[in-house]
Design a protein around this motif. Structure first.
Motif, short mmCIF file in Angstrom:
data_model
loop_
_atom_site.label_atom_id
_atom_site.label_comp_id
_atom_site.label_asym_id
_atom_site.label_seq_id
_atom_site.Cartn_x
_atom_site.Cartn_y
_atom_site.Cartn_z
N TYR A 751 52.65 22.27 67.81
CA TYR A 751 53.66 21.86 68.78
C TYR A 751 53.01 21.28 70.03
O TYR A 751 53.46 20.27 70.57
CB TYR A 751 54.54 23.06 69.14
CG TYR A 751 55.78 23.19 68.29
CD1 TYR A 751 55.70 23.19 66.90
CD2 TYR A 751 57.03 23.32 68.86
CE1 TYR A 751 56.82 23.33 66.12
CE2 TYR A 751 58.17 23.46 68.09
CZ TYR A 751 58.05 23.47 66.72
OH TYR A 751 59.18 23.59 65.95
N TRP A 752 51.97 21.94 70.50
CA TRP A 752 51.32 21.50 71.74
C TRP A 752 50.68 20.13 71.57
O TRP A 752 50.58 19.36 72.52
CB TRP A 752 50.28 22.54 72.16
CG TRP A 752 49.72 22.28 73.52
CD1 TRP A 752 48.49 21.81 73.83
CD2 TRP A 752 50.39 22.47 74.77
NE1 TRP A 752 48.34 21.69 75.19
CE2 TRP A 752 49.50 22.10 75.79
CE3 TRP A 752 51.66 22.94 75.12
CZ2 TRP A 752 49.83 22.17 77.14
CZ3 TRP A 752 51.99 23.01 76.47
CH2 TRP A 752 51.08 22.63 77.46
N ASN A 758 57.72 17.16 71.56
CA ASN A 758 58.08 18.05 72.66
C ASN A 758 58.16 17.37 74.01
O ASN A 758 59.07 17.64 74.79
CB ASN A 758 57.08 19.22 72.71
CG ASN A 758 57.34 20.21 71.61
OD1 ASN A 758 58.46 20.67 71.46
ND2 ASN A 758 56.33 20.52 70.82
N VAL A 762 61.81 16.55 76.56
CA VAL A 762 61.91 16.84 77.99
C VAL A 762 62.22 15.56 78.76
O VAL A 762 63.07 15.55 79.67
CB VAL A 762 60.61 17.50 78.49
CG1 VAL A 762 60.67 17.69 80.01
CG2 VAL A 762 60.37 18.83 77.80
N GLU A 843 59.82 27.45 69.06
CA GLU A 843 60.77 26.54 69.69
C GLU A 843 61.26 27.02 71.05
O GLU A 843 61.62 26.21 71.90
CB GLU A 843 61.99 26.35 68.77
CG GLU A 843 61.79 25.41 67.61
CD GLU A 843 61.73 23.96 68.04
OE1 GLU A 843 62.09 23.67 69.19
OE2 GLU A 843 61.32 23.12 67.23
N PHE A 846 59.87 25.53 74.47
CA PHE A 846 60.14 24.10 74.61
C PHE A 846 61.63 23.84 74.81
O PHE A 846 62.02 22.93 75.55
CB PHE A 846 59.62 23.35 73.38
CG PHE A 846 58.13 23.46 73.21
CD1 PHE A 846 57.27 22.69 73.98
CD2 PHE A 846 57.58 24.36 72.32
CE1 PHE A 846 55.90 22.79 73.84
CE2 PHE A 846 56.22 24.46 72.16
CZ PHE A 846 55.37 23.69 72.93
N TRP A 849 62.30 24.73 78.45
CA TRP A 849 61.80 23.69 79.36
C TRP A 849 62.73 22.48 79.36
O TRP A 849 63.05 21.93 80.42
CB TRP A 849 60.39 23.26 78.95
CG TRP A 849 59.37 24.34 79.14
CD1 TRP A 849 59.48 25.47 79.89
CD2 TRP A 849 58.07 24.39 78.53
NE1 TRP A 849 58.34 26.23 79.78
CE2 TRP A 849 57.45 25.59 78.97
CE3 TRP A 849 57.37 23.55 77.67
CZ2 TRP A 849 56.18 25.96 78.56
CZ3 TRP A 849 56.09 23.91 77.27
CH2 TRP A 849 55.50 25.11 77.71
#
Length: 929
Positions: A751-752, A758, A762, A843, A846, A849
């Motif tokens: 994910y990072w 991700n 945002v 999840e 994220f 955020w």
């Protein structure tokens, strides 16, 4: 060529002689092409001979080979030929029409060919076509029954908006598929198949049938169920105009969204871009925020908004149809004009006339043409290269030392040696085109011994032995160390390397290998400590020459990454660090050049040297690869055994066996034994007739088969002792806690390292918040009912469509990891609950955020109450909305065949959510059923 240098250019028949004059000799049983490829490498030195008294001869480097060729008569003749002027007939040849024109076909034929091809692909995707029709019928019936024969003007406006929304969501589905096909377009473009604009036009025309089906089925059901006007002053022409508007919405939306597949890098970026555009079109459509409420600085978006023109045309087609011509005595306007005035569909203070319907039609046609132009521009000017390799290349010559890690090539983790014996194996499947059964294996006997490389030539046998077949009927007996094969213990003591393996592109080589070792080595075994595992991983990477790229990410075709050959060796390393007793490989050398294949075979021989049983399928191997194997099990078409036994030095045992039959032509000097063998069993004929000789029947009565059966019986006798039985105390090598922690850590890393997923969500949240907030920032307190309704609808739009965006963007990533889970599940790495928990918890940060990024901007710009309790309550419900859609996307992708089908069903769920949320139709007006 070698390293970009020419080392020989001339007649094929002179190539061997040229290098032999330089002192290199080709072995008797070696393929010429393979020999030529190996000469400029380090391995080429072993073919160099020195004459008596000449000890100064040394193996040439690639540069020296090139210099020698330039100085040779062949090189000199090429230089002389280049200096000569071109002859007149060559100029005429070059100027011929077929070489002076860029494209072979005229533009109209190119458009037609692309259209036919795209239409054929659409027609053959029967699964999605049926699913789309089912969605149209289902949603048409639901929307129609919810608004059944309504006369409420607000409800009719909601119906028109719902129709536009469904068509737009349906059009979004095709865009990710276009991203997948972009590499094919690049290939066609490089080969001058057609001009780019003809491709875009042909593809656009091919989407028209799907838009037509959607509009006719869905539009007809909605029109008549809802009771839109076609009589009592209106005519049936209003129905056909309605269908035309629905068709233009579906078709033009697909053209607009196609711009994103042409301009953006990947599916996640396309989904995010489409979500932002859809939110903008909906906000400024005239439904979410009434036109008379919009700030003056945003009114230009309303008048340039495709959605607004379509909604305006639909509303005007209904309320200016003639069915609402009764005069309102208070205003002097007709009932239809009163409704238009009430909802802000006015121009210069007057309700819009019917001519605005045709303005909308013209606008839709214009926006469609502009979209085609934009797609053509981006496809022509923007190109995302595929198949790029990582910059860090494997060093072929020497094995480098790991800094700070002790190196011990003799180190190995303890494992129990194992052999596999199988007898009477039969495998039958159903024919795809009839109800008949096809036999793929017919009574196959054999065994695979530890410390040996065994080659299988024939389909399906290895997958049957390795428990990788999930369909068909399997008969026969398979034993491990003489004991009957037990499913779970067998999966734990074996490794399986598929022909085309999949690995997570965001992880490095070292992370991928360590993850496999972490979950497949028994954590309860005291002999397996963390230090020993690290040493074992280091040894495996060195053995397969992956040390130099251990910190490189695996990557994919779009972003770049490991080469095909490096991925092959990584797939082997992933299985080898599981410390298996037996390792299966499906065509490990297919698709590799001679040097890369040699590197893989070197690794396999090193694995076999440790005492593990290695079994690999091969397909038309080179002589060097074929001679690397110790044993061969050869099947002919139909699944019967032709030969099983040791190959011998330079395949001598196999050659002697086949040459003892009169029908076998003698092998020629330099002929590849594998190629000769396949030619024999496929084209051999007996002396008495022209019928093919049955080598399988000959083997069935041969001494070699009797030896095989005797060996199998001996292996079974050894099973009387339980000491050599391979068993485990648990199904998995690690406990649930270790599995969950390892899978979660791995998924968080993925994910990072996935900013397209991700970071984009945002960014989308921030962009949508700024757009929506800017609508109300100049009027933070509502002054009338219209202002309040607009705010409520904005809450609906923001929650709904950021939720849909979350749903769409999770699909591609989850599908990739779902396929990885299938791979891990077959190796008993972890259970399904571990991956479920990992996806659930990964999840959460994220989602939080993304929700906070939206709320902090939107909440205060709109002017909501500056109270902590209300702020965090709104934040809670908005976060839960995003989470619901995200986890819905995970569920549907896990449940259905692919992400595209999941998106199709998800759009129906989103449409129903919008329908029953209380905005399009008030709860008290929803039918009781």
């Amino acid at each position: 060529l070698d390293s970009g240098r020419v080392i020989y250019s001339g007649p094929v028949e002179d190539a061997v002689g040229y290098f032999e004059r330089m002192g290199y000799v080709i072995p008797e049983r070696m393929d010429v092409a393979e020999w030529l490829q190996s000469l400029p490498t380090a391995d080429g030195g072993k073919y160099l001979t020195t004459k008596s008294g000449d000890s100064r001869r040394r193996h040439l480097t690639s540069a020296q080979f090139a210099e020698a060729f330039v100085a040779s008569p062949l090189g000199a003749s090429i230089k002389e030929e280049i200096k000569k002027p071109l002859e007149s007939e060559v100029f005429g040849f070059i100027k011929a029409k077929e070489f002076s024109e860029q494209y072979r076909n005229p533009w109209y034929k190119s458009v037609w060919l692309v259209f036919c091809r795209e239409l054929l692909l659409w027609r053959r995707d029967v699964y999605n076509l049926r699913a789309k029709i089912a969605q149209d019928i289902l949603m048409g019936v639901i929307v129609g029954t919810v608004f059944w024969q309504t006369k409420d003007a607000g409800a009719i406006l909601g119906v028109c908006f719902q129709v536009l929304l469904m068509m737009a969501l349906g059009s979004m589905i095709a865009t990710p598929r276009q991203v997948d096909k972009r590499a094919i377009f690049y290939k066609h473009q490089d080969a001058n198949f057609f001009p780019t604009w003809t491709f875009v036009v042909g593809r656009s025309l091919a989407t028209f049938p799907q838009a037509l089906i959607d509009s006719v089925i869905y539009g007809t059901l909605v029109f008549f169920f809802v009771g839109l006007s076609y009589q009592d002053g209106a005519t049936i022409a209003n129905y056909f105009v309605f269908l035309l508007l629905v068709l233009l919405t579906a078709y033009s939306a697909s053209l607009i969204f196609a711009i994103f597949s042409s301009a953006l890098r990947d599916k996640a970026a396309c989904q995010a871009g489409m979500a932002v555009l859809l939110v903008i079109m909906i906000i400024f459509s005239g439904f979410t925020v009434q036109p008379d409420v919009l700030p003056s600085y945003y009114i230009w978006i309303y008048w340039s908004n495709f959605f607004a023109w379509m909604l305006r045309s639909m509303v005007v087609n209904e309320f200016q149809s003639g069915a609402y011509d009764d005069i309102n005595p208070l205003s002097g306007l007709t009932l239809g004009e009163t409704v238009l005035d009430r909802f802000g569909f006015t121009f210069n203070g007057e309700p819009m006339e019917y001519s605005w319907v045709w303005y909308g039609v013209a606008f839709a046609a214009g926006i469609g043409l502009l979209s085609i132009v934009a797609s053509t521009f981006f496809l022509s000017k923007v190109r995302y290269e595929t198949g790029k390799s990582t910059e860090s290349k494997t060093k072929m010559s020497s094995v480098e030392n790991e800094r700070g890690t002790p190196v011990d090539d003799s180190f190995d983790l303890p494992f129990k040696k194992a052999n596999i014996s199988f007898k009477g194996i039969r495998y039958t499947v159903k024919a795809s085109t009839s109800s008949e059964s096809i036999s793929l294996l017919q009574g196959v006997d054999g065994f695979i011994e530890p410390g040996k490389l065994t080659a299988l030539m024939g389909s399906s046998l290895m997958e049957v032995l390795a428990l990788r077949k999930t369909s068909g009927e399997i008969e026969g007996e398979i034993r491990v160390n003489g004991h009957l094969q037990e499913k779970d213990s067998f999966r734990r003591c074996t490794g399986f390397v598929p022909q085309f393996d999949v690995q997570s592109p965001q992880l490095t080589v070292l992370e991928t290998v360590k993850f496999s070792a972490k979950l497949r080595l028994d954590e309860n075994d005291r002999a397996i400590t963390k230090d020993k595992v690290d040493r074992f991983v280091t040894k495996v990477l060195r053995m397969l020459e992956l040390s130099s790229i251990r910190h490189s990410v695996v990557g994919d075709d779009l972003s770049g990454g490991l080469s095909f050959e490096q991925r092959k060796r990584l797939a082997i390393a992933v299985e080898l660090v599981a410390n298996p007793s037996i390792i299966f490989l499906d065509e490990p050398t297919s698709g590799l050049d001679a040097r890369a294949a040699s590197l893989v075979m070197k690794g396999l021989k090193g694995i076999a040297a440790t005492g593990r049983a290695v079994c690999a399928t091969i397909h038309q191997p080179s002589q060097a690869i074929f001679n690397s194997f110790d044993s061969l099990l050869l099947l002919k078409r139909g699944g019967s055994v032709v030969y099983f036994g040791d190959l011998g030095l330079q395949s001598s045992n196999l050659i002697r066996y086949l040459e003892r039959f009169d029908s076998t032509p003698p092998i020629q000097p330099g002929e590849n034994a594998a190629t000769w063998m396949l030619k024999c069993i496929g084209a051999g004929s007996s002396n008495s007739s022209d019928e093919p000789y049955d080598y399988a029947q000959a083997y069935a009565s041969s001494v070699e088969r009797r030896k095989c059966l005797a060996k199998i019986a001996e292996i079974q006798r050894e099973a009387s002792s339980e000491q050599n039985e391979i068993t485990y105390r648990a199904k998995y090598a690690t406990c649930k806690r270790t599995q969950s922690r390892s899978v979660f850590k791995r998924l968080m890393t993925i994910y990072w390292r996935s900013p397209s997923y991700n970071l984009l969500r945002v960014v989308v949240s921030v962009v949508v918040a700024l757009i929506l907030g800017a609508v109300y920032v100049s009027q933070r307190t509502p002054e009338n009912e219209g202002d309040m309704n607009s705010r409520i609808t904005s809450i609906f739009v923001s929650s709904m469509f950021l939720g849909v965006s979350s749903f769409n963007t999770i699909l591609a990533l989850f599908e990739t990891e779902r396929n990885m889970f299938y791979r891990h599940k077959s190796s008993l790495m972890y259970n399904s609950s571990s991956i479920n928990l990992a996806f659930t918890f990964a999840e959460i940060p994220f989602i939080c955020w993304a929700a906070m990024a939206f709320i902090v901007i939107f909440y205060f710009m709109v002017g909501f109450a500056a109270e902590a309790a209300k702020f965090f309550t709104y934040y809670l419900f908005f976060t839960l909305t995003l989470a619901t859609f995200t986890y819905l996307g995970q569920m549907l992708t896990a449940l259905l065949r692919d992400a595209e089908t999941a998106q199709l069903l998800g759009s129906a769920v989103a449409g129903m959510s919008a329908l029953f949320c209380g905005i399009l139709i008030k709860p008290q007006f929803i039918p009781s059923f």
